[in-house]
Motif scaffolding. Structure first.
Motif, mmCIF file in Angstrom:
data_model
loop_
_atom_site.group_PDB
_atom_site.id
_atom_site.type_symbol
_atom_site.label_atom_id
_atom_site.label_comp_id
_atom_site.label_asym_id
_atom_site.label_seq_id
_atom_site.Cartn_x
_atom_site.Cartn_y
_atom_site.Cartn_z
ATOM 1 N N LEU A 64 48.043 46.224 32.480
ATOM 2 C CA LEU A 64 48.130 44.972 31.742
ATOM 3 C C LEU A 64 49.037 45.163 30.536
ATOM 4 O O LEU A 64 48.961 46.183 29.848
ATOM 5 C CB LEU A 64 46.741 44.512 31.280
ATOM 6 C CG LEU A 64 45.753 44.140 32.374
ATOM 7 C CD1 LEU A 64 44.422 43.729 31.747
ATOM 8 C CD2 LEU A 64 46.298 43.005 33.249
ATOM 9 N N SER A 65 49.879 44.174 30.303
ATOM 10 C CA SER A 65 50.799 44.185 29.170
ATOM 11 C C SER A 65 50.389 43.106 28.183
ATOM 12 O O SER A 65 50.458 41.916 28.503
ATOM 13 C CB SER A 65 52.234 43.920 29.647
ATOM 14 O OG SER A 65 53.064 43.478 28.584
ATOM 15 N N PRO A 66 49.939 43.467 26.960
ATOM 16 C CA PRO A 66 49.662 42.440 25.959
ATOM 17 C C PRO A 66 50.963 41.835 25.440
ATOM 18 O O PRO A 66 51.983 42.531 25.298
ATOM 19 C CB PRO A 66 48.929 43.203 24.856
ATOM 20 C CG PRO A 66 49.311 44.625 25.034
ATOM 21 C CD PRO A 66 49.624 44.822 26.491
ATOM 22 N N GLU A 103 48.402 38.047 28.013
ATOM 23 C CA GLU A 103 48.736 39.320 28.644
ATOM 24 C C GLU A 103 49.161 39.060 30.085
ATOM 25 O O GLU A 103 49.015 37.953 30.611
ATOM 26 C CB GLU A 103 47.563 40.305 28.584
ATOM 27 C CG GLU A 103 46.322 39.869 29.299
ATOM 28 C CD GLU A 103 45.164 40.851 29.101
ATOM 29 O OE1 GLU A 103 45.223 41.676 28.168
ATOM 30 O OE2 GLU A 103 44.187 40.776 29.872
ATOM 31 N N ALA A 104 49.744 40.077 30.703
ATOM 32 C CA ALA A 104 50.230 39.939 32.072
ATOM 33 C C ALA A 104 49.950 41.212 32.841
ATOM 34 O O ALA A 104 49.878 42.308 32.263
ATOM 35 C CB ALA A 104 51.732 39.656 32.093
ATOM 36 N N GLU A 162 54.325 40.698 36.997
ATOM 37 C CA GLU A 162 53.866 40.283 38.320
ATOM 38 C C GLU A 162 52.975 39.044 38.248
ATOM 39 O O GLU A 162 53.074 38.135 39.073
ATOM 40 C CB GLU A 162 53.100 41.444 38.956
ATOM 41 C CG GLU A 162 52.621 41.200 40.358
ATOM 42 C CD GLU A 162 51.950 42.438 40.920
ATOM 43 O OE1 GLU A 162 50.712 42.540 40.792
ATOM 44 O OE2 GLU A 162 52.656 43.318 41.450
ATOM 45 N N GLN A 163 52.086 39.015 37.257
ATOM 46 C CA GLN A 163 51.195 37.861 37.102
ATOM 47 C C GLN A 163 50.946 37.607 35.617
ATOM 48 O O GLN A 163 50.102 38.250 35.000
ATOM 49 C CB GLN A 163 49.861 38.086 37.817
ATOM 50 C CG GLN A 163 48.917 36.891 37.724
ATOM 51 C CD GLN A 163 47.577 37.157 38.390
ATOM 52 O OE1 GLN A 163 47.464 37.995 39.278
ATOM 53 N NE2 GLN A 163 46.553 36.435 37.965
ATOM 54 N N PRO A 164 51.671 36.671 35.006
ATOM 55 C CA PRO A 164 51.434 36.378 33.593
ATOM 56 C C PRO A 164 50.193 35.515 33.391
ATOM 57 O O PRO A 164 49.932 34.586 34.163
ATOM 58 C CB PRO A 164 52.698 35.612 33.177
ATOM 59 C CG PRO A 164 53.239 35.041 34.440
ATOM 60 C CD PRO A 164 52.799 35.926 35.563
ATOM 61 N N GLY A 165 49.409 35.849 32.363
ATOM 62 C CA GLY A 165 48.278 35.023 31.996
ATOM 63 C C GLY A 165 48.710 33.919 31.054
ATOM 64 O O GLY A 165 49.869 33.862 30.619
ATOM 65 N N PRO A 166 47.802 33.020 30.698
ATOM 66 C CA PRO A 166 48.144 31.930 29.778
ATOM 67 C C PRO A 166 48.675 32.457 28.449
ATOM 68 O O PRO A 166 48.078 33.339 27.833
ATOM 69 C CB PRO A 166 46.802 31.210 29.581
ATOM 70 C CG PRO A 166 45.979 31.576 30.764
ATOM 71 C CD PRO A 166 46.387 32.962 31.133
ATOM 72 N N GLY A 224 56.820 47.794 26.678
ATOM 73 C CA GLY A 224 55.793 47.544 25.679
ATOM 74 C C GLY A 224 54.588 48.416 25.914
ATOM 75 O O GLY A 224 54.693 49.513 26.481
ATOM 76 N N ASN A 225 53.427 47.932 25.505
ATOM 77 C CA ASN A 225 52.196 48.710 25.604
ATOM 78 C C ASN A 225 51.402 48.345 26.851
ATOM 79 O O ASN A 225 51.591 47.273 27.430
ATOM 80 C CB ASN A 225 51.322 48.470 24.373
ATOM 81 C CG ASN A 225 51.978 48.977 23.106
ATOM 82 O OD1 ASN A 225 52.637 50.015 23.120
ATOM 83 N ND2 ASN A 225 51.806 48.253 22.016
ATOM 84 N N SER A 226 50.497 49.243 27.221
ATOM 85 C CA SER A 226 49.493 48.960 28.241
ATOM 86 C C SER A 226 48.201 48.580 27.522
ATOM 87 O O SER A 226 48.198 48.342 26.313
ATOM 88 C CB SER A 226 49.267 50.196 29.108
ATOM 89 O OG SER A 226 48.582 51.190 28.349
ATOM 90 N N ARG A 227 47.096 48.525 28.237
ATOM 91 C CA ARG A 227 45.785 48.333 27.622
ATOM 92 C C ARG A 227 44.989 49.636 27.728
ATOM 93 O O ARG A 227 43.836 49.646 28.132
ATOM 94 C CB ARG A 227 45.029 47.174 28.276
ATOM 95 C CG ARG A 227 45.622 45.803 28.036
ATOM 96 C CD ARG A 227 45.793 45.466 26.545
ATOM 97 N NE ARG A 227 44.604 45.715 25.730
ATOM 98 C CZ ARG A 227 43.612 44.822 25.559
ATOM 99 N NH1 ARG A 227 43.694 43.636 26.143
ATOM 100 N NH2 ARG A 227 42.583 45.117 24.798
ATOM 101 N N ALA A 228 45.645 50.733 27.324
ATOM 102 C CA ALA A 228 44.949 52.018 27.305
ATOM 103 C C ALA A 228 43.727 51.975 26.399
ATOM 104 O O ALA A 228 42.794 52.760 26.570
ATOM 105 C CB ALA A 228 45.895 53.126 26.852
ATOM 106 N N ASP A 229 43.717 51.048 25.449
ATOM 107 C CA ASP A 229 42.583 50.931 24.536
ATOM 108 C C ASP A 229 41.303 50.492 25.240
ATOM 109 O O ASP A 229 40.195 50.721 24.747
ATOM 110 C CB ASP A 229 42.915 49.954 23.401
ATOM 111 C CG ASP A 229 43.286 48.574 23.918
ATOM 112 O OD1 ASP A 229 44.078 48.493 24.872
ATOM 113 O OD2 ASP A 229 42.791 47.573 23.366
ATOM 114 N N ILE A 230 41.453 49.859 26.418
ATOM 115 C CA ILE A 230 40.269 49.462 27.195
ATOM 116 C C ILE A 230 40.295 50.121 28.575
ATOM 117 O O ILE A 230 39.795 49.584 29.548
ATOM 118 C CB ILE A 230 40.153 47.932 27.319
ATOM 119 C CG1 ILE A 230 41.415 47.328 27.980
ATOM 120 C CG2 ILE A 230 39.890 47.300 25.969
ATOM 121 C CD1 ILE A 230 41.255 45.859 28.340
ATOM 122 N N ALA A 231 40.895 51.315 28.643
ATOM 123 C CA ALA A 231 40.929 52.136 29.859
ATOM 124 C C ALA A 231 41.715 51.491 30.995
ATOM 125 O O ALA A 231 41.408 51.705 32.172
ATOM 126 C CB ALA A 231 39.521 52.506 30.315
#
Length: 332
Positions: free
Chosen positions: A103-105, A30-31, A71-75, A87-94
């Motif tokens: 956060l973008s998965p 995610e990023a 802005e900041q990609p994770g591994p 794409g999607n956000s992480r609305a599933d975890i608020a």
């Protein structure tokens, strides 16, 4: 950073607050993205009200679909810093998209086509990608077939109307008043059934010469689903997409067996990589040719999020988008 969220369920204007929260830190695949615009749909309203099955606990942070700058990609995240993705956000975890950052998965994220404005891109995957997966891959809609779109004035329904025409189908859409019927015609529907005046099954059979609809794209569920399946052709395909009525369509095994049709779901997250690539290529071509043009019917500022979400009640028309202005977000 600022993010809209609610610590209790209720009406958007009563429970949503713009809170100051820390920047979210991305994990694997995610990023963190700087949000440019976020789509607002019926699921966001249901989420805030406590009626959305995928978000059942508090706090709630709505805004499922976004367009933004990585802005900041994770591994493991596939796109580098500076990419404009949708794409999607992480609305599933608020950690929703109605925020300055989210956060973008990686699952579901993709570069936003240059042909789309930020407002158009915000809801594009959840409407046009879903519609293409359903119509082209699940139902294999063919040129010359009859497509019935239940709820053709909604954002997912209007995408199906446009794509149905682009794929060469005759499109029948349903609407519940003249304003919505007019909007369906603007999206290209060949026929519109005004459910306030016409019987759904009877009118579909009349328009199709008694054959019925080859494909039914159901964004409404409930009674509309039951009525539509009384006018499905032999060998027809029914796609379950949404439940704007408040309840899903209820497939009847006896009806499916004796009327010889199939029922399947359409959700982009379950597509294969091959389907994903074919959908991207097809939609890019349709955008370049002008065969599809995402209609954004309502624009809201970041401060007006509660009103934007409240507007999704009562059968809203088209796509609503909240713009997060660049000036309100610090530059990298």
């Amino acid at each position: 950073m600022k993010r809209w969220q609610a610590d209790e369920f209720g009406a958007p204007n009563a429970v949503l607050e713009k809170a100051e929260v820390p920047l979210p830190e991305p994990g694997p695949d995610e990023a963190r993205v700087r949000v440019l615009a976020a789509s607002v749909g019926l699921p966001d309203l249901m989420m805030v009200q406590g009626r959305y099955p995928l978000v059942s606990s508090l706090p709630v942070s709505p805004g499922q679909e976004i367009v933004g700058i990585v802005e900041q990609p994770g591994p493991g995240y596939p796109f580098p810093v500076g990419t404009r993705i949708m794409g999607n956000s992480r609305a599933d975890i608020a950690i929703g998209g109605l925020a300055e950052h989210t956060l973008s998965p990686a699952l579901g994220a993709m570069p936003a086509p240059a042909e789309l404005t930020d407002a158009q891109a915000a809801g594009f995957p959840g409407s046009y990608h879903v519609a293409h997966i359903g119509l082209a891959h699940r139902a294999a809609l063919q040129e010359g077939e009859i497509l019935l779109v239940l709820g053709g004035s909604g954002r997912t329904g209007s995408a199906a109307v446009q794509l149905g025409k682009a794929l060469g189908a005759t499109v029948i859409a349903t609407a519940r008043n003249e304003e919505k019927a007019r909007f369906c015609r603007l999206q290209g529907a060949d026929h519109v059934i005004d459910l306030s005046e016409q019987d759904l099954a009877e009118t579909v059979l009349e328009l199709s010469g008694g054959q019925g609809a080859d494909v039914i794209y159901d964004t409404v569920g409930g009674e509309a689903y039951e009525q539509a399946t009384r006018a499905v052709s032999r060998g027809g395909r029914v796609l379950l997409v949404g439940f704007a009525s408040g309840e899903w369509g209820q497939p009847d095994p006896q009806s499916i067996l004796f009327n010889d049709y199939s029922v399947s779901g359409a959700l982009a997250r379950f597509r294969s990589e091959a389907e994903r690539d074919l959908t991207r290529e097809a939609l890019s071509a349709f955008l370049r040719d002008g065969a599809v043009t995402p209609p954004v019917t309502e624009h809201y500022a970041f401060d007006d999020v509660p009103a934007a979400i409240a507007s999704r009640s009562g059968g809203a028309v088209g796509q609503a988008v909240v713009t997060i202005t660049r000036e309100s977000v610090p530059e990298l």
